[in-house]
Design an enzyme around this catalytic site. Structure first.
Site, short mmCIF file in Angstrom:
data_model
loop_
_atom_site.label_atom_id
_atom_site.label_comp_id
_atom_site.label_asym_id
_atom_site.label_seq_id
_atom_site.Cartn_x
_atom_site.Cartn_y
_atom_site.Cartn_z
CB VAL A 109 -7.16 -61.43 11.28
CG1 VAL A 109 -5.80 -60.75 11.42
CG2 VAL A 109 -8.20 -60.77 12.17
CE LYS A 150 -7.11 1.14 3.68
NZ LYS A 150 -5.88 1.42 4.45
CB CYS A 183 -4.46 -1.98 4.33
SG CYS A 183 -3.66 -2.33 5.93
CD GLU A 223 -7.71 -53.73 -1.08
OE1 GLU A 223 -6.65 -54.32 -0.82
OE2 GLU A 223 -8.81 -54.05 -0.58
CG LEU A 277 -0.55 -52.94 4.96
CD1 LEU A 277 -0.18 -52.17 3.69
CD2 LEU A 277 -0.12 -52.14 6.19
CD GLU A 286 -2.64 1.00 2.71
OE1 GLU A 286 -3.65 1.70 2.83
OE2 GLU A 286 -2.26 0.19 3.58
#
Length: 703
Positions: free
Chosen positions: A373, A125, A181, A491, A377, A56
């Site tokens: 299980v 401004k 500003c 996936e 991952l 400015e």
């Protein structure tokens, strides 16, 4: 594109390079200030910037106070503007500079946008601070007071007023708005209306003296305004040379894009600075396209929007030849590079997944879960979530009925990992060999597989997957439990799951919106921080080091898997990168490939800090093109029917999910033709440039 090097230029992919300058100034010395402005403009042009923003009142200095009422200073500023304007005739960029201008006997604090020897417009401004240390109303008039639409300046008739937009004819996604500003510090900044009127780059020519803590508040203001407006925001503040009679100045320059910081200056530097970043205009356009409430706001404020005038110009950006991308770019967009943010992300992901499962268990009245299980991952992460859920419900982990279901290709390694992980977590562990049931199924349907004459086709594979799923659901019926699914977002995006079986179907999924790279890091974080004890951490570390494989086809005698997932569908680190930019932003293949090349063409650009050097990968543009083709075929052409039948799962990240009830609603019969046709835009050869030129700047490195 006649020159393949053009592909490696960010301007070809709707990026625009922007710079914010903090020059050294001398108070009330326009000639010196013009020279400093020209010097930084030339630097910006050398950086191939299309836009540079100065502070400015930069041609006069901000802290002139009542000197602004001296005609010598005002005349000097006009002459300085003429010097700067003459210089822009030779520079291919926009320059926004600040100066005081007397119009109709009133003095305005103005921003002038210069381009190729032309003043495109002057913006006064709007809001003048007159509190605490500010006394701008003493010298200046608010921009709204003007009745002019144009002024004479430097022999040109120039658009004048607070509601001006500047649009590039040859890059229609670039529309610039200027404010000054205090305009940003009010409840409804002028740039808010400008964004609704189409501005994508909001520039603030600021002075902004420094006080304790003000830098953080500036960052918040700029970040929030860029985020609310779905825009880029450039902010320049005064620096060295401003008067310190009563104030101090830190020269704080910021570049933000939709809430994300791209670049920032060094505060309190004793010399001029220039910060540079590439703005992704297409990202902003895509976000506005998707966020329907943005259009609602445009309609709600249509009178304010209609008040804007548009000034058009030709940008003539340097879109030919190689040019390194200048912006932070992470190899793993789903995994923050910053260690502190990664830790926070991991805690939050677990919290979301656990809350989703806990809520579902309470709603259904079940107090047990059944889970398969594998020692890989995804089932590992799902099992960890189940353990946390039982802790939250204050139930024993024995209420997790965990089953290892070895088949024809289960390796001793994964079998051992599954057993040891179940034991370490304290769940109720079982092993159920599915091979006898699978053999009966193969015989019953007349499959030609025999032990002496093996036939390892898709039927052979899916019989095993189906048997596992059938056992898990019936076990859930038997024990009054809920089946927890394990498949992840990556996936599901690739269709790398068997329809209707365990990696696709469950009573409730926990990983369905978590990509593979994030799964890897969640498990890594749990191991490194000892979330589940030392014994579990040891097993988790081994699982992370295990080759990703469905283990449905027997491997070699030396224990190597017969199937390597990433050799078929592509490296997950690449496919997750593709998925993020296709799903989150809808980018065309050429832009996705370009960004992937920027992130992955060297070993060091963006690798996780805790990944050993030998495991840090790099990919050529030809490799990226190949795997992107595989991704596009699978994502757009082969897999939607699977995603359309997904069970419930919590959405985890803002990067998107593939739930047919949420982020992604697509027809199952669509073709990938349009996307595959765009692959031809991607070259097969690398950019012809030195390694020093292609290495990313320090700001983009993630080490």
């Amino acid at each position: 594109m006649t020159d393949p090097n053009d592909f490696f230029n960010p301007y070809r992919h709707h990026f625009v390079r922007a710079a914010v300058a903090v020059p050294e100034v001398r108070v009330a010395d326009p000639e010196f200030n013009a020279h400093q402005t020209i010097t930084l403009m030339r630097r910006a042009a050398e950086e191939k910037a299309a836009l540079v923003v100065f502070p400015e009142l930069g041609l006069s200095a901000y802290s002139c106070e009542d000197l602004f009422h001296q005609q010598a200073l005002l005349t000097g500023c006009r002459e300085a503007l003429a010097q700067v304007l003459q210089e822009t005739a030779q520079l291919p960029l926009l320059a926004a500079v600040g100066l005081p201008l007397q119009v109709d006997g009133l003095l305005y604090n103005c921003a002038a946008l210069l381009h190729r020897g032309r003043v495109l417009g002057v913006v006064p401004k709007t809001y003048l601070p007159n509190y605490r240390e500010f006394y701008e109303r003493r010298q200046f008039t608010p921009g709204e007071y003007t009745t002019r639409e144009a002024i004479e300046l430097g022999g040109q008739t120039v658009p004048f007023g607070p509601r001006l937009l500047f649009q590039a004819e040859d890059e229609p996604l670039l529309t610039v708005h200027l404010e000054l500003c205090e305009d940003l510090w009010v409840p409804v900044p002028p740039s808010s209306y400008a964004a609704l009127a189409g501005a994508t780059v909001l520039a603030n020519l600021s002075a902004s003296n420094v006080t304790l803590g003000k830098d953080d508040y500036r960052r918040q203001l700029v970040a929030n305004q860029s985020g609310r407006c779905l825009a880029a925001y450039l902010y320049s503040a005064c620096g060295p040379g401003e008067s310190t009679t009563d104030l101090a100045w830190d020269g704080h320059a910021l570049i933000y894009e939709n809430g994300t910081r791209l670049a920032e200056s060094e505060r309190f530097a004793d010399q001029a600075q220039l910060v540079v970043a590439d703005l992704d205009l297409e990202r902003l356009a895509q976000d506005r396209l998707r966020q329907g409430t943005f259009a609602d706001a445009v309609r709600a404020h249509r009178e304010a929007v209609a008040a804007f005038r548009t000034v058009r110009f030709r940008l003539e950006a340097p879109a030919r030849g190689f040019l390194p991308l200048k912006r932070p770019l992470e190899r793993f967009p789903y995994v923050p590079a910053d260690p502190q943010r990664r830790d926070e992300r991991c805690r939050e992901v677990y919290a979301i997944q656990v809350q989703g499962l806990v809520t579902r268990l309470k709603a259904t009245g079940f107090d047990k879960v059944v889970i398969g299980v594998s020692g890989g991952l995804d089932s590992t992460q799902a099992l960890l979530v189940c353990a946390r859920a039982m802790d939250v419900l204050k139930l024993p982990r024995a209420h997790i009925l965990a089953y290892s279901l070895p088949g024809f290709a289960t390796s001793p390694r994964t079998r051992s990992q599954a057993q040891r992980l179940m034991a370490a977590l304290g769940c109720k562990a079982h092993e159920l060999d599915i091979r006898p049931a699978a053999e009966r199924m193969l015989q019953a349907i007349g499959h030609p597989h025999r032990e002496d004459k093996p036939v390892f086709d898709v039927t052979f594979e899916n019989v095993q997957a189906g048997e596992r799923t059938s056992h898990l659901f019936r076990l859930a019926n038997l024990h009054g439990a809920l089946v927890v699914g394990t498949s992840d977002l990556s996936e599901l995006a690739l269709g790398w799951c068997t329809y209707g079986v365990g990696d696709h179907m469950a009573h409730y999924h926990v990983n369905a919106s978590v990509p593979k790279t994030l799964i890897q890091y969640l498990v890594r974080w749990a191991a490194a921080t000892g979330q589940f004890g030392a014994q579990a951490s040891q097993v988790l570390t081994e699982i992370l080091e295990t080759e990703i494989s469905p283990e449905l086809v027997p491997g070699t005698h030396d224990g190597q898997p017969g199937q390597r997932t990433e050799a078929i569908v592509g490296p997950y680190e690449l496919t997750d990168f593709f998925l993020y930019y296709v799903l989150r932003f809808g980018y065309a293949p050429a832009k996705v490939a370009y960004l992937a090349w920027c992130a992955w063409h060297t070993k060091t650009s963006g690798a996780w800090p805790d990944i050993p050097e030998p495991q840090r990968h790099q990919y050529t543009i030809a490799e990226i093109k190949h795997w992107l083709g595989v991704f596009l075929k699978r994502f757009f052409g082969l897999s939607q029917y699977k995603r359309s039948a997904l069970p419930n799962a919590p959405k985890v990240g803002s990067g998107g999910s593939l739930s047919p009830r949420g982020d992604w609603r697509a027809p199952s019969d669509a073709a990938a033709t349009a996307w595959l046709a765009r692959l031809a835009e991607i070259p097969d050869q690398e950019a012809r440039c030195t390694q020093a030129a292609v290495d990313p700047p320090a700001a983009t490195r993630q080490e």
